[in-house]
Design a protein around this motif. Structure first.
Motif, PDB file in Angstrom:
ATOM      1  N   LYS A  73      18.178  -6.092 -28.720  1.00 32.31           N
ATOM      2  CA  LYS A  73      19.021  -4.915 -28.515  1.00 32.31           C
ATOM      3  C   LYS A  73      20.295  -5.071 -29.338  1.00 32.31           C
ATOM      4  N   GLU A 132      13.890  -1.825 -16.750  1.00 29.48           N
ATOM      5  CA  GLU A 132      15.199  -1.826 -17.416  1.00 29.48           C
ATOM      6  C   GLU A 132      16.243  -1.329 -16.421  1.00 29.48           C
ATOM      7  N   ASP A 133      17.327  -2.086 -16.259  1.00 27.57           N
ATOM      8  CA  ASP A 133      18.338  -1.698 -15.274  1.00 27.57           C
ATOM      9  C   ASP A 133      19.434  -0.793 -15.842  1.00 27.57           C
ATOM     10  N   GLU A 134      19.533  -0.702 -17.151  1.00 28.26           N
ATOM     11  CA  GLU A 134      20.556   0.195 -17.716  1.00 28.26           C
ATOM     12  C   GLU A 134      19.963   1.589 -17.867  1.00 28.26           C
ATOM     13  N   ASP A 171      13.159  -5.832 -19.817  1.00 22.71           N
ATOM     14  CA  ASP A 171      14.438  -6.370 -20.226  1.00 22.71           C
ATOM     15  C   ASP A 171      14.562  -7.785 -19.660  1.00 22.71           C
ATOM     16  N   MET A 187      17.599  -9.471 -18.885  1.00 23.42           N
ATOM     17  CA  MET A 187      18.622  -9.537 -17.842  1.00 23.42           C
ATOM     18  C   MET A 187      18.380  -8.407 -16.851  1.00 23.42           C
TER      19      MET A 187
HETATM   20 CA    CA Z   1      19.687  -5.530 -18.408  1.00 20.90          CA
END
Ligand code: CA
Length: 226
Positions: A102, A8-10, A52, A54
């Motif tokens: 989400k 997950e990038d966030e 995730d 994206m």
């Molecule tokens: Ca993302």
């Protein structure tokens, strides 16, 4: 302990999920982009992967596809802000076991994780087992067997064999093995890797017809069936 990889990038989202899962006694490792996620997957053994869609560098759909190719049995839960039927179908086609939209409530995520792990348990009682040909490795109690015969390995030999088993049919360079097994990211100028590969070969294939660990001259080693 159940091992979970979270890609997950966030940071906010991953911190929220990680905190909740740790509170529920799961071990969680976080990767911030698709390539880091794939690297972690290749180097470790996980019971479940949350990813995730994206993601930077390698998107979640592609990451999911690559993970599935290597390991058909690991549970994969996909997270996404994309909620159309097509998005969901793409995720499931790529090999995800479940798809969660989400934003979600943590309890829903937890319930889905538990359901996936339950399903694994009934279909896959030995999910800590790596199998290649007639070679079997139990990553929970660190034991190896070939064709039903136990093979006694030293700690380093075990780690080396696990590295091969996690990367079947992949050429592993001496530098890569040195880094993964000994944690050295420079060439020691010794033939340590070759020496240990020979130790391992003596134990794993000397008394068997089929050779599994092959030398690729000038490049490294590969675990494959001839
Ligand atoms: Ca993302």
């Amino acid at each position: 302990m159940i091992n979970i990889l979270l890609v997950e990038d966030e940071d906010k989202v991953s911190a929220f999920i990680q905190k909740g899962l740790i509170e529920h006694q799961y071990a969680v490792e976080v990767a911030r982009d698709g390539v880091a996620g794939l690297t972690s997957f290749l180097q470790n053994t996980y019971d479940l992967i949350i990813l995730d869609v994206m993601l930077p560098l390698l998107n979640g759909i592609e990451l999911c596809r690559q993970i599935r190719q290597q390991q058909p049995q690991v549970a994969i839960l996909m997270l996404s802000a994309l909620g159309t039927i097509d998005d969901k179908v793409n995720g499931l086609h790529a090999g995800a076991d479940d798809y969660l939209l989400k934003p979600f409530h943590f309890n829903e995520l937890l319930a889905r994780i538990e359901a996936l792990l339950r399903r694994r348990k009934t279909t896959e009682p030995l999910n800590h087992t790596l199998v290649f040909s007639d070679l079997k490795l139990n990553t929970a109690n660190k034991t190896a067997e070939r064709a039903g015969q136990n093979i006694a390995l030293t700690a380093k030999e075990y780690v080396l064999l696990e590295l091969f088993m996690q990367n079947p049919n992949r050429l592993l360079s001496r530098e890569y093995i040195l880094e993964k097994v000994w944690g050295l990211n420079f060439d020691t100028g010794t033939n340590m890797v070759d020496v240990y590969v020979n130790y391992l070969r003596n134990k794993v294939q000397k008394n068997f017809d089929k050779k599994l660990i092959h030398t690729v001259i000038g490049m490294g080693y590969i675990l494959k069936e001839q």
